[in-house]
Design a protein around this motif. Structure first.
Motif, PDB file in Angstrom:
ATOM      1  N   PHE A 315       0.840  -1.189   0.000  1.00 21.79           N
ATOM      2  CA  PHE A 315       0.000   0.000   0.000  1.00 21.79           C
ATOM      3  C   PHE A 315       0.880   1.244   0.000  1.00 21.79           C
ATOM      4  CE2 PHE A 315      -2.804  -3.212   1.615  1.00 21.79           C
ATOM      5  CZ  PHE A 315      -4.084  -2.825   1.226  1.00 21.79           C
ATOM      6  N   ILE A 316       0.369   2.312  -0.589  1.00 23.21           N
ATOM      7  CA  ILE A 316       0.984   3.628  -0.432  1.00 23.21           C
ATOM      8  C   ILE A 316       0.306   4.303   0.750  1.00 23.21           C
ATOM      9  CG2 ILE A 316       1.355   5.901  -1.451  1.00 23.21           C
ATOM     10  CD1 ILE A 316       1.235   4.657  -4.166  1.00 23.21           C
ATOM     11  N   GLU A 317       1.103   4.780   1.682  1.00 23.78           N
ATOM     12  CA  GLU A 317       0.545   5.504   2.822  1.00 23.78           C
ATOM     13  C   GLU A 317       0.961   6.962   2.708  1.00 23.78           C
ATOM     14  OE1 GLU A 317      -0.040   3.932   7.050  1.00 23.78           O
ATOM     15  OE2 GLU A 317       1.749   5.219   7.247  1.00 23.78           O
ATOM     16  N   ILE A 318      -0.025   7.847   2.747  1.00 27.39           N
ATOM     17  CA  ILE A 318       0.217   9.290   2.666  1.00 27.39           C
ATOM     18  C   ILE A 318      -0.312   9.920   3.943  1.00 27.39           C
ATOM     19  CG2 ILE A 318      -0.229  11.413   1.387  1.00 27.39           C
ATOM     20  CD1 ILE A 318      -0.733   9.701  -1.087  1.00 27.39           C
ATOM     21  N   SER A 319       0.571  10.573   4.678  1.00 32.09           N
ATOM     22  CA  SER A 319       0.145  11.232   5.919  1.00 32.09           C
ATOM     23  C   SER A 319       0.399  12.730   5.812  1.00 32.09           C
ATOM     24  CB  SER A 319       0.887  10.650   7.123  1.00 32.09           C
ATOM     25  OG  SER A 319       2.277  10.880   7.018  1.00 32.09           O
ATOM     26  N   VAL A 320      -0.533  13.498   6.349  1.00 31.09           N
ATOM     27  CA  VAL A 320      -0.431  14.960   6.365  1.00 31.09           C
ATOM     28  C   VAL A 320      -0.609  15.403   7.819  1.00 31.09           C
ATOM     29  CG1 VAL A 320      -1.387  17.124   5.519  1.00 31.09           C
ATOM     30  CG2 VAL A 320      -1.404  15.106   4.033  1.00 31.09           C
ATOM     31  N   ALA A 321       0.412  16.041   8.368  1.00 31.12           N
ATOM     32  CA  ALA A 321       0.396  16.418   9.785  1.00 31.12           C
ATOM     33  C   ALA A 321       0.539  17.923   9.936  1.00 31.12           C
ATOM     34  CB  ALA A 321       1.521  15.700  10.537  1.00 31.12           C
ATOM     35  N   ASN A 322      -0.175  18.476  10.905  1.00 30.19           N
ATOM     36  CA  ASN A 322      -0.033  19.894  11.241  1.00 30.19           C
ATOM     37  C   ASN A 322      -0.090  20.060  12.761  1.00 30.19           C
ATOM     38  OD1 ASN A 322      -2.753  19.437  11.727  1.00 30.19           O
ATOM     39  ND2 ASN A 322      -3.400  21.427  10.962  1.00 30.19           N
ATOM     40  N   GLN A 323       0.360  21.202  13.224  1.00 28.54           N
ATOM     41  CA  GLN A 323       0.313  21.504  14.652  1.00 28.54           C
ATOM     42  C   GLN A 323      -0.903  22.386  14.917  1.00 28.54           C
ATOM     43  OE1 GLN A 323       4.083  22.845  16.273  1.00 28.54           O
ATOM     44  NE2 GLN A 323       5.229  21.630  14.758  1.00 28.54           N
ATOM     45  N   CYS A 324      -1.789  21.885  15.757  1.00 31.29           N
ATOM     46  CA  CYS A 324      -3.036  22.595  16.081  1.00 31.29           C
ATOM     47  C   CYS A 324      -3.564  22.046  17.400  1.00 31.29           C
ATOM     48  CB  CYS A 324      -4.065  22.402  14.964  1.00 31.29           C
ATOM     49  SG  CYS A 324      -4.648  20.700  14.785  1.00 31.29           S
ATOM     50  N   PRO A 325      -4.565  22.692  17.994  1.00 37.17           N
ATOM     51  CA  PRO A 325      -5.151  22.143  19.229  1.00 37.17           C
ATOM     52  C   PRO A 325      -5.648  20.717  19.015  1.00 37.17           C
ATOM     53  CG  PRO A 325      -5.925  24.380  18.848  1.00 37.17           C
ATOM     54  CD  PRO A 325      -5.160  23.995  17.624  1.00 37.17           C
ATOM     55  N   ASP A 326      -5.461  19.870  20.013  1.00 38.65           N
ATOM     56  CA  ASP A 326      -5.899  18.470  19.899  1.00 38.65           C
ATOM     57  C   ASP A 326      -7.399  18.392  19.622  1.00 38.65           C
ATOM     58  OD1 ASP A 326      -3.334  17.777  20.433  1.00 38.65           O
ATOM     59  OD2 ASP A 326      -3.690  17.073  22.484  1.00 38.65           O
ATOM     60  N   ILE A 327      -7.765  17.458  18.746  1.00 35.52           N
ATOM     61  CA  ILE A 327      -9.173  17.218  18.445  1.00 35.52           C
ATOM     62  C   ILE A 327      -9.720  16.233  19.478  1.00 35.52           C
ATOM     63  CG2 ILE A 327     -10.814  16.405  16.707  1.00 35.52           C
ATOM     64  CD1 ILE A 327      -8.660  16.979  14.598  1.00 35.52           C
ATOM     65  N   PRO A 328     -10.806  16.561  20.167  1.00 34.32           N
ATOM     66  CA  PRO A 328     -11.367  15.638  21.164  1.00 34.32           C
ATOM     67  C   PRO A 328     -11.701  14.277  20.549  1.00 34.32           C
ATOM     68  CG  PRO A 328     -12.434  17.794  21.295  1.00 34.32           C
ATOM     69  CD  PRO A 328     -11.582  17.813  20.061  1.00 34.32           C
ATOM     70  N   GLN A 329     -11.526  13.221  21.350  1.00 38.81           N
ATOM     71  CA  GLN A 329     -11.754  11.862  20.854  1.00 38.81           C
ATOM     72  C   GLN A 329     -13.176  11.665  20.351  1.00 38.81           C
ATOM     73  OE1 GLN A 329      -9.598   9.267  20.362  1.00 38.81           O
ATOM     74  NE2 GLN A 329      -8.051  10.829  20.771  1.00 38.81           N
ATOM     75  N   GLU A 330     -14.152  12.298  21.012  1.00 40.68           N
ATOM     76  CA  GLU A 330     -15.539  12.114  20.567  1.00 40.68           C
ATOM     77  C   GLU A 330     -15.770  12.728  19.187  1.00 40.68           C
ATOM     78  OE1 GLU A 330     -15.461  15.665  23.462  1.00 40.68           O
ATOM     79  OE2 GLU A 330     -14.606  13.636  23.340  1.00 40.68           O
ATOM     80  N   LYS A 331     -14.972  13.754  18.832  1.00 41.02           N
ATOM     81  CA  LYS A 331     -15.090  14.354  17.500  1.00 41.02           C
ATOM     82  C   LYS A 331     -14.330  13.557  16.452  1.00 41.02           C
ATOM     83  CE  LYS A 331     -16.306  19.228  17.697  1.00 41.02           C
ATOM     84  NZ  LYS A 331     -15.913  20.592  17.263  1.00 41.02           N
ATOM     85  N   ILE A 332     -13.200  12.965  16.850  1.00 34.94           N
ATOM     86  CA  ILE A 332     -12.388  12.197  15.908  1.00 34.94           C
ATOM     87  C   ILE A 332     -13.211  11.085  15.266  1.00 34.94           C
ATOM     88  CG2 ILE A 332     -10.526  10.475  15.815  1.00 34.94           C
ATOM     89  CD1 ILE A 332      -8.836  12.288  17.479  1.00 34.94           C
ATOM     90  N   LYS A 333     -14.077  10.453  16.071  1.00 35.69           N
ATOM     91  CA  LYS A 333     -14.890   9.352  15.555  1.00 35.69           C
ATOM     92  C   LYS A 333     -15.865   9.809  14.473  1.00 35.69           C
ATOM     93  CE  LYS A 333     -14.730   6.993  20.038  1.00 35.69           C
ATOM     94  NZ  LYS A 333     -15.519   6.551  21.221  1.00 35.69           N
ATOM     95  N   LEU A 334     -16.184  11.104  14.462  1.00 42.61           N
ATOM     96  CA  LEU A 334     -17.211  11.623  13.548  1.00 42.61           C
ATOM     97  C   LEU A 334     -16.643  12.466  12.412  1.00 42.61           C
ATOM     98  CD1 LEU A 334     -19.713  12.843  16.304  1.00 42.61           C
ATOM     99  CD2 LEU A 334     -19.805  10.673  15.067  1.00 42.61           C
ATOM    100  N   LEU A 335     -15.319  12.685  12.412  1.00 45.92           N
ATOM    101  CA  LEU A 335     -14.740  13.646  11.478  1.00 45.92           C
ATOM    102  C   LEU A 335     -14.972  13.288  10.011  1.00 45.92           C
ATOM    103  CD1 LEU A 335     -11.306  14.807  12.919  1.00 45.92           C
ATOM    104  CD2 LEU A 335     -13.330  16.174  12.455  1.00 45.92           C
ATOM    105  N   PHE A 336     -15.030  11.994   9.697  1.00 49.50           N
ATOM    106  CA  PHE A 336     -15.183  11.583   8.303  1.00 49.50           C
ATOM    107  C   PHE A 336     -16.650  11.476   7.898  1.00 49.50           C
ATOM    108  CE2 PHE A 336     -10.855  10.369   9.244  1.00 49.50           C
ATOM    109  CZ  PHE A 336     -10.177  10.678   8.074  1.00 49.50           C
ATOM    110  N   ASN A 337     -17.543  11.957   8.771  1.00 47.06           N
ATOM    111  CA  ASN A 337     -18.958  12.019   8.416  1.00 47.06           C
ATOM    112  C   ASN A 337     -19.258  13.326   7.693  1.00 47.06           C
ATOM    113  OD1 ASN A 337     -19.318   9.574   9.672  1.00 47.06           O
ATOM    114  ND2 ASN A 337     -20.219  10.418  11.524  1.00 47.06           N
TER     115      ASN A 337
END
Length: 530
Positions: A315-337
């Protein structure tokens, strides 16, 4: 219905226990009509629920097994979804129906309220009058549900048509902007005194690409909502230059927020891969755009490409990282909605479609997606199957616009601004042009002129004789079938339909100078070799 049926049974039985509650029930419903008249709609809708529950409890208690009062509970469940729009109202309606059912069952087993003693023939009459009434209530609910579904389907079709027409117009405008930017860049190269305009043109180009990404996201969402997720059409392309071109476009936006973009590229990756460049571009652009939008000013955006081995597949894995305030875990589960964002600042604009589109693209190409956010570092990662591609055996020699000088080109484009700009761009290549506003006009000009063009460019969406119909006519006519035809489309679907009809190439809107030049060079070169 309550008053008239109650009065009828009172005459038959002489029971005040039937007449008085029936009159009271009728008064309740009249009061509900009054509340609606006063525009107190929430009170009226809750009144409907309350009246039915109270009457169901009373009549079920005094009539016992004579009538099937559970049909009224079906009605109450139905109106809880049909009448109420707010969540708390629906929960209240369902809870009231369940409470009524429990109360009826308790009374049935423990006989808390004893039923009226009625003659057997009266019981049959009451049952067969009540049943059609209850069924009528349930039929009304079902009827309104069906009507809602039908109206929603009509509305959905209207919205889909509006989105299609709007996106077509937006892509026309984006294509016009792109051509204008290319013409400005050409003028700046030929006239050094215009060099001071370069930063503004670069900013305009970045805005244009951002708008293009928004349009692509909306169109992709429309396809997904209509049950047709983004289709993957693999092509062979050079991976590193593909990524660098995406970064180059996003670089100007990143520089405006002092966010340097750092690329880490695994040199063990194959030079060429097979994937869908359009869908990959949309996915990667969304990730980088989000990183720039939410990144803390003055910190780097880190992009990393490498290969991973998982379940006997590469597989090709592409990661994009930035420095910003942490995203709460409850939001992480919904981010791709759909319509979900991790906004920590109301001034940050975002539709919440980008990651939803990324998710669907990865699902379609059997890839994966995930996000981590901790210690001030947020990383979005996508991976998709790595299929090495073969270096193209032979490609048309790279040509400059001057090498197209003297060619005779005809094109049809019904958007007048786009028509004018396309003509200017082709003339900047040194081509002689004949423009038309639809396929019918183009054919009339072909038939009137003794000299046929070297190439015909057709917009696929035209009011009078569209591109597809024009292409079919040209390829069916012995006089014109040898002419190279290139289609221009604002649609995001597959291009095989035009290639199967005989088109030599397809260009998607918005296109730029380089894309048009490459297509003309490639296909006119192939024609010359033939």
């Amino acid at each position: 219905m309550a008053v008239s049926i109650g009065f009828f049974f009172y005459l038959y039985s002489g029971e005040n226990g039937i007449l008085i509650p029936a009159v009271f029930e009728g008064a309740l419903f009249l009061f509900i009509i009054f509340l609606n008249r006063q525009k107190k709609y929430e009170a009226a809708s809750l009144g409907v629920l309350l009246a039915h529950c109270l009457c169901a409890l009373y009549f079920a208690a005094i009539l016992g097994k004579i009538i099937n009062i559970s049909l009224i509970l079906v009605f109450i469940f139905g109106i809880s979804f049909l009448v109420y729009r707010k969540r708390w109202q629906r929960i209240t309606g369902i809870a009231a129906a369940i409470f009524t059912l429990i109360a009826l069952e308790v009374n049935y087993y423990y006989n808390i309220v004893p039923p009226l003693q009625l003659a057997e023939e009266f019981q049959y009459l009451l049952r067969w009058v009540a049943l059609p009434c209850f069924l009528l209530f349930d039929a009304l609910v079902l009827g309104y549900f069906v009507q809602d579904i039908r109206e929603n389907k009509i509305l959905l079709n209207q919205v889909s048509m509006l989105i299609f027409k709007t996106s077509h117009e937006m892509r026309n405008n984006l294509a016009s902007n792109t051509i204008l930017i290319d013409l400005l860049n050409t003028e700046m190269k030929d006239n050094p005194e215009f060099e001071k305009l370069k930063p503004y043109v670069e900013q305009l180009s970045t805005i244009n690409h951002s708008m293009r990404n928004i349009v692509n996201n909306v169109l992709n969402m429309g396809e997904i909502e209509n049950g047709g997720p983004a289709e993957i059409h693999p092509e062979t392309f050079e991976l590193q230059s593909f990524i660098q071109n995406i970064i180059k476009i996003q670089q100007i936006k990143a520089e405006s927020r002092n966010l340097p973009i750092q690329l880490t590229y695994d040199n063990s990756l194959p030079r060429y891969i097979e994937s869908d460049p359009l869908q990959m571009n949309i996915a990667i652009t969304n990730l980088i755009s989000n990183a720039i939008k939410y990144g803390r000013e003055g910190t780097p955006i880190q992009i990393r490409l490498h290969s991973i081995y998982n379940n006997s597949n590469n597989f090709i894995e592409i990661s994009v990282a930035n420095q910003c305030p942490d995203i709460p875990q409850e939001k992480i589960k919904l981010l791709f909605n759909k319509f979900m964002t991790a906004k920590h600042n109301k001034k940050i604009e975002g539709s919440g479609l980008g990651l939803y589109i990324v998710r669907n693209i990865m699902d379609q190409c059997e890839g994966s997606y995930h996000v981590t956010s901790e210690n001030g570092l947020t990383t979005f990662t996508i991976s998709f199957p790595l299929v090495a591609g073969q270096m193209p055996e032979e490609s048309a020699p790279e040509q400059t616009s001057h090498q197209l000088a003297g060619l005779n080109l005809s094109f049809a484009e019904d958007d007048l601004m786009q028509n004018k700009l396309l003509g200017s761009l082709l003339q900047s290549f040194g081509c002689a042009i004949t423009s038309s506003i639809d396929g019918r006009q183009l054919i009339d000009k072909l038939e009137a002129n003794a000299t046929l063009p070297d190439c015909i460019i057709l917009d696929d969406s035209m009011q009078t004789m569209n591109g597809s119909a024009t292409l079919q006519f040209l390829k069916a006519d012995e006089r014109f079938r040898h002419i190279t035809v290139i289609m221009i489309t604002g649609k995001s679907g597959p291009v095989e339909q035009w290639l199967n009809q005989g088109a030599q190439g397809v260009i998607r809107k918005p296109y730029d100078r380089a894309t048009l030049l490459q297509q003309l060079s490639q296909h006119l070169h192939s024609q010359a070799l033939a």
